[in-house]
Scaffold this motif. Structure first.
Motif, PDB file in Angstrom:
ATOM      1  N   LYS A 153       0.829  -1.205   0.000  1.00 31.79           N
ATOM      2  CA  LYS A 153       0.000   0.000   0.000  1.00 31.79           C
ATOM      3  C   LYS A 153       0.863   1.254   0.000  1.00 31.79           C
ATOM      4  O   LYS A 153       1.962   1.276   0.546  1.00 31.79           O
ATOM      5  CB  LYS A 153      -0.888   0.026   1.251  1.00 31.79           C
ATOM      6  CG  LYS A 153      -1.792  -1.189   1.408  1.00 31.79           C
ATOM      7  CD  LYS A 153      -2.537  -1.148   2.729  1.00 31.79           C
ATOM      8  CE  LYS A 153      -3.409  -2.369   2.920  1.00 31.79           C
ATOM      9  NZ  LYS A 153      -4.106  -2.349   4.236  1.00 31.79           N
ATOM     10  N   GLU A 155       1.227   4.796   1.644  1.00 29.21           N
ATOM     11  CA  GLU A 155       0.785   5.473   2.850  1.00 29.21           C
ATOM     12  C   GLU A 155       1.502   6.804   2.975  1.00 29.21           C
ATOM     13  O   GLU A 155       2.585   7.007   2.408  1.00 29.21           O
ATOM     14  CB  GLU A 155       1.078   4.621   4.099  1.00 29.21           C
ATOM     15  CG  GLU A 155       0.226   3.377   4.215  1.00 29.21           C
ATOM     16  CD  GLU A 155       0.455   2.637   5.524  1.00 29.21           C
ATOM     17  OE1 GLU A 155       1.362   3.063   6.299  1.00 29.21           O
ATOM     18  OE2 GLU A 155      -0.246   1.646   5.779  1.00 29.21           O
ATOM     19  N   TYR A 156       0.858   7.707   3.716  1.00 26.77           N
ATOM     20  CA  TYR A 156       1.454   9.016   3.952  1.00 26.77           C
ATOM     21  C   TYR A 156       1.765   9.150   5.439  1.00 26.77           C
ATOM     22  O   TYR A 156       0.907   8.891   6.287  1.00 26.77           O
ATOM     23  CB  TYR A 156       0.488  10.135   3.518  1.00 26.77           C
ATOM     24  CG  TYR A 156       0.990  11.521   3.864  1.00 26.77           C
ATOM     25  CD1 TYR A 156       2.090  12.059   3.218  1.00 26.77           C
ATOM     26  CD2 TYR A 156       0.354  12.278   4.859  1.00 26.77           C
ATOM     27  CE1 TYR A 156       2.564  13.332   3.544  1.00 26.77           C
ATOM     28  CE2 TYR A 156       0.811  13.550   5.193  1.00 26.77           C
ATOM     29  CZ  TYR A 156       1.928  14.061   4.537  1.00 26.77           C
ATOM     30  OH  TYR A 156       2.396  15.307   4.851  1.00 26.77           O
ATOM     31  N   PHE A 163       5.879  10.009   1.800  1.00 28.68           N
ATOM     32  CA  PHE A 163       5.112   8.865   1.303  1.00 28.68           C
ATOM     33  C   PHE A 163       5.988   7.617   1.384  1.00 28.68           C
ATOM     34  O   PHE A 163       7.196   7.660   1.083  1.00 28.68           O
ATOM     35  CB  PHE A 163       4.664   9.096  -0.143  1.00 28.68           C
ATOM     36  CG  PHE A 163       3.518  10.050  -0.273  1.00 28.68           C
ATOM     37  CD1 PHE A 163       2.208   9.601  -0.151  1.00 28.68           C
ATOM     38  CD2 PHE A 163       3.743  11.404  -0.496  1.00 28.68           C
ATOM     39  CE1 PHE A 163       1.141  10.490  -0.253  1.00 28.68           C
ATOM     40  CE2 PHE A 163       2.683  12.287  -0.598  1.00 28.68           C
ATOM     41  CZ  PHE A 163       1.375  11.838  -0.471  1.00 28.68           C
ATOM     42  N   LEU A 230      -3.977   8.818  -2.112  1.00 29.16           N
ATOM     43  CA  LEU A 230      -3.922   7.438  -1.625  1.00 29.16           C
ATOM     44  C   LEU A 230      -4.987   6.585  -2.302  1.00 29.16           C
ATOM     45  O   LEU A 230      -4.746   5.421  -2.645  1.00 29.16           O
ATOM     46  CB  LEU A 230      -4.085   7.404  -0.106  1.00 29.16           C
ATOM     47  CG  LEU A 230      -3.010   8.141   0.712  1.00 29.16           C
ATOM     48  CD1 LEU A 230      -3.298   8.031   2.205  1.00 29.16           C
ATOM     49  CD2 LEU A 230      -1.628   7.594   0.398  1.00 29.16           C
ATOM     50  N   SER A 234      -4.747   3.004  -4.709  1.00 26.65           N
ATOM     51  CA  SER A 234      -5.251   1.855  -3.962  1.00 26.65           C
ATOM     52  C   SER A 234      -5.268   0.609  -4.842  1.00 26.65           C
ATOM     53  O   SER A 234      -5.658   0.663  -6.016  1.00 26.65           O
ATOM     54  CB  SER A 234      -6.661   2.147  -3.448  1.00 26.65           C
ATOM     55  OG  SER A 234      -7.236   0.987  -2.900  1.00 26.65           O
TER      56      SER A 234
END
Length: 980
Positions: A153, A155-156, A163, A230, A234
């Protein structure tokens, strides 16, 4: 504080911290050790139980209490006049997860990262998919499956403005250069990262942009933009997966299934462990950065010496050790005045596995090894050579396997090289192939032919590695390299011999421009004449080719050649470790007491004369080397090995017992897929004959002397521990299951068999027989343990105790040997022992181990009382005469007018009654056996430091029945040395 009198090794982790250790310092001091010796204290992967997966060299591990706790620990040590030695890990760092900032840096910025040259990465992989990238083999399944399954994934990290690609505990940074592409849904954010490159000059701008991003992303609009980004990446949708995949393809790493590492990894690992990355400590800036904390702690007086882990993994062990020695001695002048050494010398040992006959190189300027060589010597000394052949024949008969360990080791080496370290083999081959391509007359040596000859050299290499100086093998190196060369020559087809000889030259032989052509090192003196002539012809051809292409080869005669030698040495080491210690030692079971780290199970026993010779050599070359008999890495505890070794004295009885137990438990054998076995086929039942035989040895070795067969809770607890050992042993053997591809049905069947044979209903069957056999063998094992303990405490060197082994050590391989230690019990018993006096007072309750604790404490007290005698005193083997001379070992330590005489019972089976209750030979059984004393001790009264005995020499002879009347060992000193 200078050289330690003795050390005590402690394994620190979150459940046994520096403060926990500090609370025990008074006990350690009462025991008599001069230095605590601790596992790595730098920050390791969270939850690490060993500390070798360092993620930050610059901080003391907060899980251990951090620097404040270290200072409290050292304050306690100083109050008891004790010092501290720390384990350091220069070879590798933990690179799994996301805790290693240096590794994260190269994942983020690639070859332009500030730390790109800190790790041993091949940025020029021949695989286009890895060129300029790092293989990240951390996925639990194939990349496609994990991506489609939503496990990978984007993610932040709001607090970092960063990121990352998240995968369970792993976090792989997204390069800021790619942020504009990520920000397609938020072009206003993309502007701050526009025009960035990976060049070092641009990296600070990226940091500034991230700082601004933290502020913007904290606004309502910024949060919405981040959420949109995001969502666009996905894996829930095909478009999102595709976009995430394209983003991943642009990174400086390639996410991959963990199984790809063996074939494709493009960075040096620790052995085949893909969560440990090799560090280029040979580079000055890396050396300084990775040792800065240790140097500061040393300068401030918080540590007094170092133990270097896995020195053979380094590119240049000699140069590293010399550099570290120079820096420590330079810094010693700045230490607190009370801690300065008069000669500026700092205690410094290395973890090094030595083959039989292989010396530790004196020009390394170290104080010695951590003691595996001594552990091997004393372990072999405990074995009766008469048991070697019958036990080997028994093993072959029961298992259908070779009676020779060398055959098992060679097979394991081939397997490890082909399946676990293929990528490393390719890397060595590429380095040599580049050299070949640079010369006109070797340019046709193919990659495949070079790979074949390198593989044969590696699988036949008799020691861990060689250490060329100036790119040329020394005479010592040549002795071992020639063995591999001769074996490779005998194995390879004749067409490959010319390639083999050229590769041998590139790997440290003298090239034609470095020595006359006729000055080649003579090799293979024992080969048949025809093979020798063929070899000479091929060798001459290779030299002629090298001479003809000399001009073209000039660029590779230096750095390329050294690089190839380094890569070769960094391959032979892990192959030896993984194939011998971690594979063959779990496959071969003549007696598993010889299957230990640093030992060669093919060498069954060592004579007293050879043991003496080894001690004399150690005294001459490295008088302050560590002496150990247990470590955090041992495969079975020192007293487990001592008891199993006693089986060598009764091979016929053991053979009958083994067959009887196997027959008794045949109805409980399991089919490979569970359920009771229906046939006797070796492949149709679990655990199989080899694993079954080693299981019985393990149960015999670790069965507590105080455990009754009807103690259901105690037996179950032991079975759980043995099951843990069994699982590791089966997987390490890599035969019917492995870590790489576990066969869980077979493993469960093996566990079911174990629990069946020790179940409560067997207490009148197998359990009763096992307990009775251990009761019979126990005194013999204890005699071995007493011998092993006293020799370690009195031989030339610095005795090292592993935590908890001052009582009987019936531990198995890790993590069993790292279980919590009951120091409260040891403290209590030590106080009682100090009240009661001599260790001989404890011989009656020898089964609980208090007598061992008493011996350790009393011998260490003598070392403190007569410090110079043991630190500098010469080692004098003593002759033993008489009818039982073969059952005694004796030597003296001598300095000035002081003497200490060490006497120990050995191979006691013929002298102990079958129903002996004590591990003590009756005085009358010794007959006329006597020790010939040095002239200075003729007709002198001696006092035993371990008992009330005061035997007097009759002229030159000291009767053994007088020396060993109260204990199976004696530590004799002259009148005038006060007893404690």
């Amino acid at each position: 504080m200078t050289v330690p009198r003795s050390t005590l090794r402690l394994q620190l982790h979150k459940d046994f911290t520096l403060d926990d250790a500090a609370a025990l310092v008074d006990y350690f001091a009462s025991l008599g050790v001069s230095h605590a010796y601790v596992s790595p204290i730098t920050t390791a992967t969270a939850g690490s139980t060993h500390g070798y997966d360092v993620v930050d060299y610059t901080r003391i591990n907060p899980e251990l209490g951090g620097e404040d706790a270290l200072r409290r620990f050292v304050e306690k040590l100083r109050a008891h006049d004790m010092g501290l030695i720390v384990d350091i890990v220069p070879n590798h760092m933990g690179v799994g997860g996301s805790e290693n900032a240096w590794w994260q840096d190269i994942l983020e910025w690639g070859r332009h990262a500030a730390h790109a040259r800190f790790f041993d990465v091949d940025w020029h992989s021949p695989d286009p998919a890895l060129r300029g990238k790092v293989l990240a083999p951390f996925l639990g399944a194939s990349y496609g499956d994990e991506l489609q399954g939503g496990k990978i994934k984007l993610e932040y990290r709001a607090d970092e403005g960063r990121f990352v690609i998240a995968y369970y505990s792993h976090a792989f940074p997204v390069c800021p250069v790619d942020y504009p592409a990520v920000f397609q849904e938020a072009p206003e954010l993309a502007q701050r990262f526009a025009g960035l490159t990976t060049q070092p000059a641009d990296q600070p701008r990226a940091a500034d942009a991230r700082t601004a991003l933290i502020t913007i992303a904290g606004t309502e609009g910024g949060q919405a933009a981040i959420e949109a980004i995001l969502a666009a990446h996905s894996s829930d949708t095909p478009a999102g997966r595709d976009r995430l995949h394209r983003l991943l393809e642009r990174q400086h790493y390639r996410l991959a299934w963990w199984r790809t590492a063996a074939d494709e990894v493009n960075w040096r690992r620790f052995f085949d462990v893909s969560t440990l990355g090799g560090v280029r400590v040979e580079r000055p800036e890396v050396f300084e950065a990775s040792h800065a904390l240790i140097f500061r702690l040393f300068t401030e007086g918080l540590i007094d010496g170092v133990r270097v882990d896995h020195v053979d993994g380094l590119a240049e062990p000699r140069e590293y050790c010399q550099r570290l020695r120079a820096r420590l001695e330079e810094l010693s002048a700045a230490r607190p005045e009370a801690l300065r050494h008069g000669n500026g010398h700092t205690y410094f040992v290395v973890e090094k596995i030595l083959g039989r006959g292989e010396p530790l190189r004196r020009d390394w300027q170290v104080d010695g090894t951590t003691g595996y060589d001594f552990m091997n010597d004393v372990g072999a000394l405990l074995h009766d050579p008469a048991g070697a052949e019958p036990l080997a024949a028994l093993w072959a008969e029961l298992t259908g396997k070779s009676a020779n360990f060398a055959d098992e080791a060679l097979s394991a080496r081939r397997k490890i090289l082909a399946e676990n370290l293929a990528a490393e083999l390719d890397r060595v081959t590429r380095a040599l192939h580049r050299i070949a391509r640079d010369a006109q007359n070797t340019r046709d040596f193919t990659f495949t032919s070079i790979r074949r000859v390198v593989a044969e050299l590696v699988v036949h290499f008799p020691v861990y590695r060689i250490y060329p100086l100036g790119s040329v093998r020394s005479a010592e190196d040549e002795r071992f390299f020639s063995q591999a060369l001769d074996a490779a020559c005998a194995t390879l087809p004749r067409a490959d011999h010319v390639v083999l000889d050229q590769v041998a030259q590139w790997l440290g032989g003298k090239l034609p421009d470095e020595a006359p052509q006729e000055a080649r090192v003579e090799r293979g003196r024992d080969r048949a004449a025809e093979r020798s002539r063929d070899r000479d012809r091929n060798h001459a051809q290779a030299q002629g080719q090298a001479q003809a292409g000399q001009n073209a080869q000039q660029p590779s005669s230096g750095s390329q050649r050294r690089a190839a030698q380094t890569l070769f040495s960094q391959l032979t080491s892990p192959v030896a470790a993984k194939a011998v210690e971690d594979t063959a030692c779990y496959r071969y079971g003549r007696l598993i007491s010889r299957n230990e780290v640093g030992a060669d199970p093919g060498e069954f026993a060592l004579s007293v004369a050879d043991f003496h010779a080894g001690n004399k050599e150690r005294f001459a070359a490295f008088p302050h080397a560590m002496l150990c008999t247990a470590t955090h890495d041992h495969k079975r505890g020192e007293d487990v090995r001592a008891r199993i070794a006693a089986l060598s004295e009764i091979p016929d009885e053991w053979a009958a017992t083994l067959r009887q137990w196997s027959t008794l438990n045949t109805p409980l054998r399991r089919g490979a897929n569970g359920g009771l076995a229906e046939t006797g086929d070796i492949n149709d039942w679990a655990p199989g004959p080899a694993a079954e035989a080693m299981l019985y040895q393990t149960l015999v070795g670790c069965w507590p002397l105080t455990l009754a067969p009807d103690d259901e809770a105690g037996v179950h607890e032991l079975a759980e521990r043995v099951a843990q050992w069994q699982l590791k042993a089966l997987r390490e053997a890599k035969l019917r299951t492995s870590w790489f591809a576990p066969d869980e049905a077979y493993e469960q069947a093996c566990k079911d068999f174990l629990f069946d044979i020790v179940s409560p209903q067997r207490r009148n069957g197998f359990l009763q027989e096992l307990s009775a056999f251990v009761a019979r063998l126990g005194p013999l094992g204890a005699v071995n343990s007493f011998q092993q303990t006293l020799l370690r405490l009195t031989a030339p060197g610095v005795p090292d105790l592993y935590q908890g082994t001052e009582l009987w050590d019936f531990s198995l391989v890790d993590p069993d040997n790292r279980r919590p230690v009951d120091f409260d019990l040891r403290r209590k018993w030590l106080a009682e022992i100090e009240e009661k006096g001599a260790p001989s007072e404890q011989i009656g309750n020898w089964r609980d181990g208090r007598v061992k604790l008493a011996v350790v404490r009393r011998a260490l007290a003598l070392r403190k009382h007569c410090e110079s005698l043991f630190a500098q005193g010469e080692y004098i083997p003593l002759e033993v005469t008489g009818e039982q001379a073969g059952h005694v070992i004796a030597y003296a330590r001598h300095a000035g007018s002081a003497f200490a005489v060490v006497v120990a019972t050995r191979l006691a089976a013929p002298l102990l009654d079958a129903d002996a209750d004590l591990p003590l030979v009756a005085a009358e059984r010794w007959g006329d056996t006597a020790i010939v004393l040095p002239e200075a001790l003729h007709s002198r009264a001696l006092f035993d430091w371990l008992s009330p005995n005061a035997p007097k020499a009759e002229g030159a002879q000291l009767l053994v029945r007088d020396a060993l009347g109260a204990m199976p060992v004696a530590l004799l000193v002259e009148e005038g040395v006060p007893r404690p």
